[in-house]
Design an enzyme around this catalytic site. Structure first.
Site, PDB file in Angstrom:
ATOM      1  CB  VAL A 253      -0.939   0.008   1.225  1.00  0.00           C
ATOM      2  CG1 VAL A 253      -1.876   1.202   1.152  1.00  0.00           C
ATOM      3  CG2 VAL A 253      -1.722  -1.287   1.311  1.00  0.00           C
ATOM      4  CE  LYS A 254       3.667   4.146  -5.381  1.00  0.00           C
ATOM      5  NZ  LYS A 254       3.524   4.815  -6.686  1.00  0.00           N
ATOM      6  CB  ILE A 255       1.187   5.487   3.181  1.00  0.00           C
ATOM      7  CG1 ILE A 255       0.404   4.191   3.427  1.00  0.00           C
ATOM      8  CG2 ILE A 255       0.835   6.567   4.182  1.00  0.00           C
ATOM      9  CD1 ILE A 255      -1.084   4.338   3.598  1.00  0.00           C
TER      10      ILE A 255
END
Ligand code: E4P
Length: 220
Positions: free
Chosen positions: A83-85
C-alpha cells in the site's frame, strides 16, 4: 538493483516479466487513469497475478483513519500487494499503524531525506524518492536518493529505497551506482536501457561476416 515497472499496462507488465527482469510494479492514480475505463481493483489484482514480487497501489484518503481503513481493504486484494502511503504527517502515523499489522507500506512522494527517515522509522517496507519531479524544479533528485540510501544503511533501518519518477536510462545508471535497492521505471525507459548503437552495428557486422563464410563454403 531490482527493476520494477512503473505502469498499470498489462501488456507492458507481461513483457517485462517475460524478459525475466521485472520483479515488481508500482502504480498510482495517474498511472491507472492512463488505462482508460477499468475496474481499479480487478486491474490491480490482475497485475498481482502476473508479477512475481511486490505491487504498489495508492490510497486516496488523506486522514489517518481513512488511509488505514483503505489500506486494510487493499491489503486483502492479493498476497503481494503493497500500500502506497504519502509522505505527510498523517501518512507517518498511518504507516506506523499498518506496519504494526504487518501490512507492507511504500512511503511515497518522498522529496527529502527527512521524509524518508520518518517513513522508515515508522516501519515502511519501501521509501520512494521521486527523482524526476525534483529535477524538474531544479533540484538534484539523485542526491536525495544517495542520502537516503546512505543514512538508512547508517542507522540500520530495513526500508528499501525505490528510486521513482525515473525519466531516462541515465537515472537508472546513477540509481544503481549509488546503491538504490530498486528503480521503478516506465516501460519506455526499460526498453531504452538495453539499446546501444554499437551493439546494433556489432550484430549486423557479425551477420555479414557469417554470410561471407557461408558463401565461401558454397564455393568449396
Ligand atoms: C512511483 O511510485 C511513482 O508512481 C512514479 O515513479 C511517479 O513518476 P512521475 O513523476 O513520472 O509521475
Amino acid at each position: 538493483m531490482k527493476i520494477f515497472l512503473d505502469t498499470a499496462n498489462i501488456e507492458h507488465i507481461r513483457h517485462g516479466v517475460r524478459l525475466g527482469v521485472v520483479t515488481g510494479v508500482t502504480t498510482n492514480p495517474s498511472i491507472v487513469s492512463r488505462e482508460g475505463k477499468i475496474d481499479y481493483q480487478k486491474l490491480v489484482q490482475k497485475i498481482c497475478s502476473i508479477v512475481p514480487g511486490p505491487v504498489s497501489t495508492e490510497v486516496l484518503s488523506q486522514d489517518v483513519q481513512g488511509m488505514v481503513a483503505e489500506a486494510r481493504e487493499i491489503a486483502k486484494w492479493a498476497q503481494n500487494i503493497v500500500v502506497k502511503i504519502p509522505a505527510s504527517l498523517e501518512g507517518v502515523e498511518a504507516t506506523s499503524v499498518l506496519a504494526g499489522e504487518n501490512i507492507k507500506v511504500n512511503f511515497t512522494l518522498c522529496f527529502t531525506l527527512n521524509q524518508a527517515l520518518l517513513g522508515a522509522a515508522a516501519g515502511a517496507t519501501f521509501v520512494s524518492p521521486f527523482v524526476g519531479r525534483l529535477d524538474d524544479i531544479g533540484e538534484d533528485g539523485m542526491e536525495v536518493v544517495a542520502d537516503i540510501v546512505e543514512y538508512l544503511d547508517y542507522y540500520q533501518l530495513p526500508a528499501q529505497v525505490i528510486a521513482a519518477s525515473i525519466r531516462h536510462p541515465q537515472h537508472c545508471l546513477t540509481a544503481a551506482k549509488i546503491g538504490a535497492h530498486i528503480a521503478t521505471v516506465p516501460y519506455e525507459v526499460l526498453l531504452q536501457m538495453i539499446r546501444h548503437p554499437l551493439t546494433d552495428i556489432g550484430i549486423e557486422r557479425f551477420r555479414n561476416d557469417w554470410k561471407k563464410i557461408m558463401a565461401r563454403e558454397e564455393l568449396l
